[in-house]
Design a protein around this motif. Sequence first.
Motif, short mmCIF file in Angstrom:
data_model
loop_
_atom_site.label_atom_id
_atom_site.label_comp_id
_atom_site.label_asym_id
_atom_site.label_seq_id
_atom_site.Cartn_x
_atom_site.Cartn_y
_atom_site.Cartn_z
N GLU A 56 0.74 -1.05 0.07
CA GLU A 56 -0.16 0.19 0.01
C GLU A 56 0.86 1.41 -0.08
O GLU A 56 0.58 2.17 -0.61
CB GLU A 56 -0.86 0.08 1.15
N GLY A 57 1.76 1.17 0.75
CA GLY A 57 2.96 2.36 0.74
C GLY A 57 3.55 2.46 -0.63
O GLY A 57 3.70 3.70 -0.99
N GLN A 58 4.03 1.39 -1.07
CA GLN A 58 4.60 1.69 -2.28
C GLN A 58 3.83 2.00 -3.58
O GLN A 58 4.08 2.96 -4.35
CB GLN A 58 5.46 0.13 -2.49
N ILE A 59 2.63 1.57 -3.43
CA ILE A 59 1.72 2.10 -4.45
C ILE A 59 1.27 3.63 -4.32
O ILE A 59 1.51 4.16 -5.14
CB ILE A 59 0.49 1.27 -4.35
N TYR A 60 1.09 3.86 -2.98
CA TYR A 60 0.91 5.22 -2.75
C TYR A 60 2.11 6.28 -3.18
O TYR A 60 1.71 7.24 -3.89
CB TYR A 60 0.69 5.45 -1.25
N LEU A 61 3.26 5.83 -2.50
CA LEU A 61 4.46 6.52 -2.84
C LEU A 61 4.69 6.73 -4.58
O LEU A 61 4.81 7.75 -5.11
CB LEU A 61 5.69 6.15 -2.24
N SER A 62 4.73 5.64 -5.26
CA SER A 62 4.62 5.46 -6.59
C SER A 62 3.69 6.54 -7.44
O SER A 62 4.13 7.35 -8.38
CB SER A 62 4.61 4.33 -7.17
N ALA A 63 2.28 6.59 -6.99
CA ALA A 63 1.54 7.29 -7.49
C ALA A 63 1.69 8.69 -7.47
O ALA A 63 1.75 9.56 -8.25
CB ALA A 63 0.10 7.14 -7.23
N PHE A 64 2.13 9.26 -6.02
CA PHE A 64 2.43 10.70 -5.78
C PHE A 64 3.63 11.14 -6.92
O PHE A 64 3.56 12.30 -7.54
CB PHE A 64 2.78 10.75 -4.56
N ILE A 65 4.91 10.39 -6.61
CA ILE A 65 5.96 10.45 -7.59
C ILE A 65 5.46 10.80 -8.90
O ILE A 65 6.25 11.65 -9.81
CB ILE A 65 7.01 9.58 -7.27
N THR A 66 4.82 9.84 -9.59
CA THR A 66 4.32 9.81 -11.03
C THR A 66 3.54 11.35 -11.21
O THR A 66 4.01 11.82 -12.16
CB THR A 66 3.35 8.59 -11.22
N LEU A 67 2.65 11.36 -10.20
CA LEU A 67 1.95 12.59 -10.35
C LEU A 67 2.80 13.66 -10.50
O LEU A 67 2.49 14.72 -11.51
CB LEU A 67 0.85 12.91 -9.43
N ILE A 68 3.57 14.20 -9.69
CA ILE A 68 4.67 15.22 -9.52
C ILE A 68 5.62 15.26 -10.69
O ILE A 68 5.38 16.49 -11.38
CB ILE A 68 5.49 15.23 -8.19
N THR A 69 6.14 14.22 -11.15
CA THR A 69 6.90 14.10 -12.38
C THR A 69 5.98 14.52 -13.67
O THR A 69 6.34 15.36 -14.58
CB THR A 69 7.52 12.72 -12.54
N ALA A 70 4.69 13.90 -13.62
CA ALA A 70 3.98 14.13 -14.95
C ALA A 70 3.31 15.82 -14.91
O ALA A 70 3.48 16.41 -15.90
CB ALA A 70 2.60 13.35 -14.81
N LEU A 71 3.19 16.26 -13.80
CA LEU A 71 2.67 17.90 -13.88
C LEU A 71 4.04 18.85 -14.19
O LEU A 71 3.53 19.54 -15.08
CB LEU A 71 2.60 18.19 -12.38
N HIS A 72 5.30 18.16 -14.16
CA HIS A 72 6.37 19.01 -14.71
C HIS A 72 6.67 18.53 -16.05
O HIS A 72 7.31 19.35 -16.64
CB HIS A 72 7.73 18.62 -13.72
N LEU A 73 6.24 17.45 -16.64
CA LEU A 73 6.77 16.91 -17.86
C LEU A 73 5.41 17.03 -18.80
O LEU A 73 5.38 16.36 -19.80
CB LEU A 73 7.17 15.77 -17.97
N SER A 74 4.33 17.91 -18.50
CA SER A 74 3.16 17.76 -19.16
C SER A 74 3.41 18.30 -20.76
O SER A 74 2.52 17.82 -21.52
CB SER A 74 2.11 18.86 -18.72
N LYS A 75 4.14 19.06 -21.03
CA LYS A 75 4.51 19.34 -22.35
C LYS A 75 4.97 18.32 -23.34
O LYS A 75 4.61 18.41 -24.36
CB LYS A 75 5.41 20.52 -22.48
#
Length: 373
Positions: free
Chosen positions: A110-129
């Motif tokens: 559960e923690g690994q899923i949660y951490l990965s989701a958050f890191i993915t989101l932050i990275t995706a927000l910065h690489l939206s272009k």
Amino acid sequence: MKDRDKMQGCPPEAGFTAKSARFFRNADFSRTQNFSFSIFFIPLIGILSLILLVFFLSDTPLKTLYFFFIGPFTNLFSFGNMLNACVPLIFGALAVIIAMKAGNLNLGGEGQIYLSAFITLITALHLSKLGALGAFIAVIIGSLCAGVLAAFSGFCKAKWNTSELITTFLLSCAVIPIVNYLVTVPFLDPQTSLISTKKIAENMRLTMILKPSNLNTSVFIALIFVFIIHFFIYKTKMGYELRMTGFNEMFSRYGGINTKLNTVIALGFSGILYGLAGSISVIGTHYAVIKEFSAGLGWSGLTVALIACFSPAAVIPCAFFLAWINAGARIAMQNTGITFEVAYIVHSVIFFLSTSLLIKDTVTRNILNKRKR
């Protein structure tokens, strides 16, 4: 006679005699019996327990059973959402399997899923272009972060012989409140009614399949990974070494296998697969990180792996079965007086029966190892 009993190609220090080989064959036969019982009879017992509970708790049992068993198939919305719920279950089960093949148990899903989701989101927000390429990079980074978190538990076990059950679980318990804080304070989206972050750009989302459901192309990614993990475990040298490490660590050391390294690798791969469940949930289903959306996913993945008897090929029907129970309970709750907790009771019955088989197999293996000595 003793020399004649020893199997060729095995070091004499291992004590691997013909008598030991017979025990190995008996253990294999036992696992085959366990697989048949787990795949066919445990789901059947779960369904029977569900029927008994409905007749005991519901005022309209026949109507409730109809919504339980038929409800998920009555429209595209319910059917698509049920199939979409299989995706994190498949990745979670594969994560448990690859760790268990090496003799480890990853309880930090559960923690690994949660951490990965958050890191993915932050990275995706910065690489939206970057669009789809940015989403791919975000998924890779998020999954690797989850893999590093799990691999650290493997390192602790290899270095200091600490229990991976404790370290993976405690690290998960530590990660979840940290991500909760990040979701609810600095990255909270005030424009949504949910406690969640901002959504990723539309050009980074996976393609929808059955609208208006949430089903998307991630279901094909999950199916591909089932075949990849099956091939890796049973057709590659590293997969063979992982399996040998899990089956008999001492014998593997005599054979020249680096069991400590395999422990780190197995838990690292397990964390990556758990991480993929979180990353793909962001780019395929939620498009954001909803507070504690991963709650229960780790245990559900473990349940699927137990029903599948740790066979990657059996994960698909077992994940579908569990998703069907959950979807049916949700639809029955919406249309009758039954509560969703009925599904949890069925989960408990299945979990109890599956772990009983695992305990039996572990006891058999311990007896085998003692007789080898």
